[in-house]
Design a protein around this motif. Sequence first.
Motif, PDB file in Angstrom:
ATOM      1  N   ARG A 167       0.823  -1.205   0.000  1.00 55.52           N
ATOM      2  CA  ARG A 167       0.000   0.000   0.000  1.00 55.52           C
ATOM      3  C   ARG A 167       0.861   1.261   0.000  1.00 55.52           C
ATOM      4  O   ARG A 167       0.624   2.197  -0.768  1.00 55.52           O
ATOM      5  N   GLN A 171       1.112   4.136  -2.848  1.00 56.59           N
ATOM      6  CA  GLN A 171       0.824   5.524  -2.471  1.00 56.59           C
ATOM      7  C   GLN A 171       2.024   6.431  -2.714  1.00 56.59           C
ATOM      8  O   GLN A 171       1.913   7.653  -2.621  1.00 56.59           O
ATOM      9  N   ASP A 173       4.417   6.517  -0.727  1.00 60.16           N
ATOM     10  CA  ASP A 173       4.655   7.023   0.627  1.00 60.16           C
ATOM     11  C   ASP A 173       6.012   6.516   1.118  1.00 60.16           C
ATOM     12  O   ASP A 173       6.107   5.617   1.942  1.00 60.16           O
ATOM     13  N   TYR A 214      -1.068   8.810  -8.077  1.00 61.28           N
ATOM     14  CA  TYR A 214      -0.946   7.749  -7.076  1.00 61.28           C
ATOM     15  C   TYR A 214      -2.233   7.665  -6.249  1.00 61.28           C
ATOM     16  O   TYR A 214      -2.836   8.688  -5.927  1.00 61.28           O
ATOM     17  N   GLU A 216      -4.591   7.329  -2.974  1.00 61.72           N
ATOM     18  CA  GLU A 216      -4.480   7.633  -1.548  1.00 61.72           C
ATOM     19  C   GLU A 216      -4.874   6.426  -0.703  1.00 61.72           C
ATOM     20  O   GLU A 216      -4.278   6.171   0.339  1.00 61.72           O
ATOM     21  N   LYS A 217      -5.880   5.688  -1.176  1.00 62.41           N
ATOM     22  CA  LYS A 217      -6.348   4.497  -0.469  1.00 62.41           C
ATOM     23  C   LYS A 217      -6.527   3.355  -1.469  1.00 62.41           C
ATOM     24  O   LYS A 217      -7.650   3.047  -1.877  1.00 62.41           O
ATOM     25  N   GLU A 246      -8.755   4.389  -7.807  1.00 59.69           N
ATOM     26  CA  GLU A 246      -7.857   3.868  -6.778  1.00 59.69           C
ATOM     27  C   GLU A 246      -7.889   2.340  -6.666  1.00 59.69           C
ATOM     28  O   GLU A 246      -7.299   1.773  -5.748  1.00 59.69           O
TER      29      GLU A 246
END
Length: 263
Positions: A167, A171, A173, A214, A216-217, A246
């Motif tokens: 995940r 993302q 992240d 990208y 977010e969830k 997504e």
Amino acid sequence: MNYQGVLKKMKTEYLDEIQYFLDMQSDFLHVNQLLNSEISISFVKYQCLQCELEKPIFRQGFCKSCFFETPNAGDWIMKPELSKAHLGIEDRDLAYEKSVQLQPHIVYLANSSNVKVGVTRKQQVPTRWIDQGAHEAIEIVEVPNRYLAGITEVALKAHVADKTNWRKMLQNDCKDEDLVVWRDQLKKYIPDEVLPYFIENNQETQIHFPVLKYPEKPKSLSLEKEKTFSGKLVGIKGQYLIFEDETVFNIRANEGLVVAIEF
């Protein structure tokens, strides 16, 4: 246009921006060209990557019987430290195991959701990093067989992660890390018999993925359950297709499914 074929992991080309291709049996589909387009993916049937029979997929694209029989799915695939070809000991097929295990292997650090350690055959660099969605990676050691790479990974994963958070990877992240510093800090944990193979002077490889947006969830698509899905493709990272709503679809995790793709 309509394409149909059994899913296998996307082939990649390492350029300024990674290029992705799907082998659809009768043709190669250049997936990058579908970015910003509406596409539909539908489940047709199963086809084991080994026996090619229409049988439910158990793991890694194989039906249950093939998974427990084919040398392509031996325990040493996921756990390199279990490799025994260097000792002349057979797991399922010694000739095959020698062909894979007794060749140069790389222990590396890759940064996708976090810094992680991994093992791959030398000829799979940088493909392995691309498949994991890493935006930067570096080699730590180059050893002559899979066993030495495996025991190095075991030693290092006590001090650094060995898994990717899919995940966070999707993302985007993750922060940039100085992998040269990480490499040098981890050197002291490398087994003595592997230290002569430590790579002293190399730099990170940077990887750029074709992603317009990208998620977010991110929510994972189960094509076996949903049967069909349509959406606008906005990115490709690792072995995932990323859609505007997504939804994400892991090609590698769905190997062995015959699908129809329309766009």
